[in-house]
Design a protein around this motif. Structure first.
Motif, PDB file in Angstrom:
ATOM      1  N   GLU A 292       0.932  -1.305   0.078  1.00 47.04           N
ATOM      2  CA  GLU A 292      -0.080   0.211  -0.166  1.00 47.04           C
ATOM      3  C   GLU A 292       0.930   1.114   0.056  1.00 47.04           C
ATOM      4  O   GLU A 292       0.538   2.163  -0.632  1.00 47.04           O
ATOM      5  N   ALA A 293       2.033   1.028   0.492  1.00 45.74           N
ATOM      6  CA  ALA A 293       2.819   2.296   0.997  1.00 45.74           C
ATOM      7  C   ALA A 293       4.189   2.293  -0.169  1.00 45.74           C
ATOM      8  O   ALA A 293       4.678   1.001  -0.259  1.00 45.74           O
ATOM      9  N   GLU A 294       4.545   3.197  -0.894  1.00 50.10           N
ATOM     10  CA  GLU A 294       5.609   3.198  -1.495  1.00 50.10           C
ATOM     11  C   GLU A 294       6.993   2.790  -0.694  1.00 50.10           C
ATOM     12  O   GLU A 294       8.000   2.231  -1.366  1.00 50.10           O
ATOM     13  N   ALA A 295       6.908   3.555   0.411  1.00 44.29           N
ATOM     14  CA  ALA A 295       8.052   3.354   1.342  1.00 44.29           C
ATOM     15  C   ALA A 295       8.431   1.888   1.714  1.00 44.29           C
ATOM     16  O   ALA A 295       9.495   1.351   1.712  1.00 44.29           O
ATOM     17  N   ALA A 296       7.403   1.310   2.020  1.00 38.03           N
ATOM     18  CA  ALA A 296       7.420  -0.150   2.213  1.00 38.03           C
ATOM     19  C   ALA A 296       7.771  -1.287   1.354  1.00 38.03           C
ATOM     20  O   ALA A 296       8.591  -2.011   1.277  1.00 38.03           O
ATOM     21  N   PHE A 297       7.329  -0.713   0.005  1.00 39.23           N
ATOM     22  CA  PHE A 297       7.837  -1.669  -1.319  1.00 39.23           C
ATOM     23  C   PHE A 297       9.333  -0.944  -1.292  1.00 39.23           C
ATOM     24  O   PHE A 297      10.116  -2.045  -1.667  1.00 39.23           O
ATOM     25  N   ASN A 298       9.579   0.024  -1.319  1.00 38.07           N
ATOM     26  CA  ASN A 298      11.182   0.412  -1.425  1.00 38.07           C
ATOM     27  C   ASN A 298      11.981  -0.426  -0.509  1.00 38.07           C
ATOM     28  O   ASN A 298      13.100  -0.868  -0.788  1.00 38.07           O
ATOM     29  N   ARG A 299      11.681  -0.525   0.966  1.00 38.56           N
ATOM     30  CA  ARG A 299      12.565  -1.253   1.815  1.00 38.56           C
ATOM     31  C   ARG A 299      12.411  -2.650   1.388  1.00 38.56           C
ATOM     32  O   ARG A 299      13.382  -3.338   1.639  1.00 38.56           O
ATOM     33  N   ALA A 300      11.299  -3.182   0.915  1.00 34.23           N
ATOM     34  CA  ALA A 300      11.062  -4.723   0.865  1.00 34.23           C
ATOM     35  C   ALA A 300      12.103  -5.001  -0.508  1.00 34.23           C
ATOM     36  O   ALA A 300      12.944  -6.005  -0.615  1.00 34.23           O
ATOM     37  N   PHE A 301      12.110  -4.115  -1.356  1.00 31.18           N
ATOM     38  CA  PHE A 301      12.758  -4.289  -2.755  1.00 31.18           C
ATOM     39  C   PHE A 301      14.327  -4.278  -2.370  1.00 31.18           C
ATOM     40  O   PHE A 301      15.128  -4.917  -2.556  1.00 31.18           O
ATOM     41  N   LYS A 302      14.755  -3.212  -1.602  1.00 30.40           N
ATOM     42  CA  LYS A 302      15.995  -3.294  -1.296  1.00 30.40           C
ATOM     43  C   LYS A 302      16.588  -4.165  -0.472  1.00 30.40           C
ATOM     44  O   LYS A 302      17.823  -4.611  -0.537  1.00 30.40           O
ATOM     45  N   ARG A 303      15.742  -4.712   0.459  1.00 26.28           N
ATOM     46  CA  ARG A 303      16.130  -5.606   1.292  1.00 26.28           C
ATOM     47  C   ARG A 303      16.249  -7.142   0.378  1.00 26.28           C
ATOM     48  O   ARG A 303      17.305  -7.911   0.607  1.00 26.28           O
ATOM     49  N   GLU A 304      15.578  -7.298  -0.831  1.00 22.11           N
ATOM     50  CA  GLU A 304      15.611  -8.359  -1.421  1.00 22.11           C
ATOM     51  C   GLU A 304      16.716  -8.232  -2.784  1.00 22.11           C
ATOM     52  O   GLU A 304      17.539  -9.521  -2.819  1.00 22.11           O
ATOM     53  N   VAL A 305      16.878  -7.108  -3.144  1.00 20.06           N
ATOM     54  CA  VAL A 305      17.698  -7.103  -4.325  1.00 20.06           C
ATOM     55  C   VAL A 305      18.979  -6.392  -3.865  1.00 20.06           C
ATOM     56  O   VAL A 305      19.918  -6.479  -4.670  1.00 20.06           O
ATOM     57  N   GLY A 306      18.924  -5.441  -2.778  1.00 17.21           N
ATOM     58  CA  GLY A 306      20.275  -4.934  -2.468  1.00 17.21           C
ATOM     59  C   GLY A 306      20.353  -3.375  -2.900  1.00 17.21           C
ATOM     60  O   GLY A 306      21.069  -2.748  -2.462  1.00 17.21           O
ATOM     61  N   ILE A 307      19.441  -2.807  -3.771  1.00 16.60           N
ATOM     62  CA  ILE A 307      19.174  -1.465  -3.899  1.00 16.60           C
ATOM     63  C   ILE A 307      17.744  -1.028  -4.170  1.00 16.60           C
ATOM     64  O   ILE A 307      16.999  -1.848  -4.201  1.00 16.60           O
ATOM     65  N   PRO A 308      17.524   0.278  -4.135  1.00 14.37           N
ATOM     66  CA  PRO A 308      16.211   0.754  -4.344  1.00 14.37           C
ATOM     67  C   PRO A 308      15.861   0.449  -5.778  1.00 14.37           C
ATOM     68  O   PRO A 308      16.473   0.242  -6.637  1.00 14.37           O
ATOM     69  N   PRO A 309      14.344   0.203  -5.910  1.00 16.15           N
ATOM     70  CA  PRO A 309      13.710   0.137  -7.081  1.00 16.15           C
ATOM     71  C   PRO A 309      14.224   1.084  -8.171  1.00 16.15           C
ATOM     72  O   PRO A 309      14.281   0.710  -9.243  1.00 16.15           O
ATOM     73  N   ALA A 310      14.416   2.608  -7.870  1.00 13.80           N
ATOM     74  CA  ALA A 310      14.446   3.307  -8.715  1.00 13.80           C
ATOM     75  C   ALA A 310      16.021   3.218  -9.384  1.00 13.80           C
ATOM     76  O   ALA A 310      16.257   3.412 -10.705  1.00 13.80           O
ATOM     77  N   THR A 311      16.733   2.704  -8.570  1.00 10.13           N
ATOM     78  CA  THR A 311      18.308   2.707  -8.757  1.00 10.13           C
ATOM     79  C   THR A 311      18.217   1.381  -9.847  1.00 10.13           C
ATOM     80  O   THR A 311      18.936   1.169 -10.787  1.00 10.13           O
ATOM     81  N   TRP A 312      17.629   0.406  -9.565  1.00  9.78           N
ATOM     82  CA  TRP A 312      17.534  -0.907 -10.351  1.00  9.78           C
ATOM     83  C   TRP A 312      17.193  -0.500 -11.705  1.00  9.78           C
ATOM     84  O   TRP A 312      17.659  -1.034 -12.699  1.00  9.78           O
ATOM     85  N   ARG A 313      16.029   0.047 -11.623  1.00 11.00           N
ATOM     86  CA  ARG A 313      15.252   0.560 -13.010  1.00 11.00           C
ATOM     87  C   ARG A 313      16.357   1.419 -13.839  1.00 11.00           C
ATOM     88  O   ARG A 313      16.383   1.049 -15.244  1.00 11.00           O
ATOM     89  N   ASP A 314      17.088   2.356 -13.358  1.00  9.17           N
ATOM     90  CA  ASP A 314      18.101   3.132 -14.157  1.00  9.17           C
ATOM     91  C   ASP A 314      19.160   2.108 -14.542  1.00  9.17           C
ATOM     92  O   ASP A 314      19.714   2.254 -15.538  1.00  9.17           O
ATOM     93  N   ALA A 315      19.484   1.257 -14.038  1.00  8.06           N
ATOM     94  CA  ALA A 315      20.700   0.203 -14.464  1.00  8.06           C
ATOM     95  C   ALA A 315      20.043  -0.863 -15.468  1.00  8.06           C
ATOM     96  O   ALA A 315      21.347  -1.219 -15.756  1.00  8.06           O
ATOM     97  N   HIS A 316      18.979  -1.062 -15.493  1.00  6.97           N
ATOM     98  CA  HIS A 316      18.536  -1.806 -16.339  1.00  6.97           C
ATOM     99  C   HIS A 316      17.652  -1.213 -17.453  1.00  6.97           C
ATOM    100  O   HIS A 316      16.924  -1.788 -17.986  1.00  6.97           O
ATOM    101  N   ALA A 317      17.983  -0.035 -17.663  1.00 10.08           N
ATOM    102  CA  ALA A 317      17.116   0.730 -18.843  1.00 10.08           C
ATOM    103  C   ALA A 317      17.520   0.203 -20.128  1.00 10.08           C
ATOM    104  O   ALA A 317      18.754  -0.231 -20.377  1.00 10.08           O
TER     105      ALA A 317
END
Length: 317
Positions: A292-317
């Protein structure tokens, strides 16, 4: 409905057959199903799985980083993630791009390719399975190339008779009913995954192995059908009719991790696909995968992947 059919139902792929390919050796064609290929059947596919069914002859398929795979008459080649690939009478040849060879369909027929050097004959039909709604994490667990002998499948009589009927219609320049050809491509996919699941080593731990346990399979189907639902371990266990501890034990033994850990991993796999497409904002993706919250998603994504989702997206453009 058996467990595998139930979980495959959650993939929600729809299919069609769109190309009749006839080749004579030597031949080599670079191939990939594109959105343009399927536009008449599915205007905006989120996901495409390519498939080739060999009616007569044989071919070799090459995908970068994988050894060549030989496919013979009566066998289905499935490319679950639609990797670019080379089809040829033998590996190691310089290919010509398949789209440069496509001829428009005759009345009521399929698009065609007739190509080669006049030697041994190979006849294939090409199709796809696509999803307009969302990418499904189950697809990522399949190998990049999957070959199945349809004659050995559970629905072999129906499949073989349908393929024969379609081939006869194609030989006469007539497209079999779109409903039959669509149903055929969908059934070919189900049979391919079913055969793959049944030939896995017993010691494997993944969702395919989990299908052999009815409670684990039911849990997988429920989670993938409602990936964004705020599942708890207790609610999931109630849904499948066992205790939380029994489900956790069976799930971990077959899939390799507890249900809630698997759910998070599946959500993040879907999030990666959506980020790579760059069609939706990060808040929208967060909602799509159950946050429901973007902040919770950001934390979960970083915990799982190692970097925030925006950073991951930019790296895989």
């Amino acid at each position: 409905m058996d467990t595998l059919s139930e979980i495959l139902r959650t993939v929600r792929l729809k299919g069609a057959v769109f190309l009749d390919g006839r080749f004579t050796a030597p031949w080599s064609v670079a191939s990939e199903v594109t959105a343009e290929d399927v536009r008449a059947y599915m205007p905006e596919p989120e996901e495409i799985c390519g498939l080739h069914y060999v009616i007569e002859g044989r071919l070799s398929c090459e995908v970068d980083g994988e050894p060549p795979l030989e496919v013979n008459a009566g066998e289905l080649l499935l490319l679950p993630r639609n990797d670019p690939h080379v089809l040829a009478n033998a590996p190691g040849q310089e290919p010509i791009h398949g789209h440069d060879l496509i001829q428009p369909p005759a009345a009521n027929g399929l698009a065609r390719i007739h190509y080669g050097g006049g030697g041994a004959f190979t006849h294939i039909i090409c199709g796809y399975l696509g999803n307009e709604e969302r990418r499904n994490p189950l697809i990522s667990t399949l190998p990049r190339m999957l070959k199945v002998n349809i004659a050995e499948g559970a629905s072999r009589d129906w499949v073989e008779s349908s393929v024969r009927y379609g081939a006869q219609q194609l030989a006469q320049g007539i497209l079999a009913s779109s409903t039959i050809m669509a149903r055929l491509s969908e059934l070919l996919f189900v049979e391919a995954v079913r055969a793959y699941a049944e030939t896995r080593e017993r010691l494997d731990t993944d969702w395919l192995q989990g299908l052999k346990d009815p409670h684990v399979g039911r849990a997988l189907a429920i989670m993938h059908d409602r990936l964004a639902h705020p599942w708890t371990a207790d609610e999931l266990a109630r849904e499948v009719g066992v205790s939380r501890s029994v489900l956790a034990e069976r799930f971990t033994a077959t899939v390799g991790e507890p249900p809630m850990r698997y759910l998070t991993h599946s959500r993040m796999q879907l999030a990666k696909e959506l980020l790579r497409q760059r069609r939706r904002s990060i808040p929208q993706i967060a909602e799509d995968v159950g946050y429901e919250a973007e902040a919770a998603f950001n934390r979960a994504f970083k915990r799982e992947v190692g970097i925030p989702p925006a950073t991951w997206r930019d790296a895989h453009a």
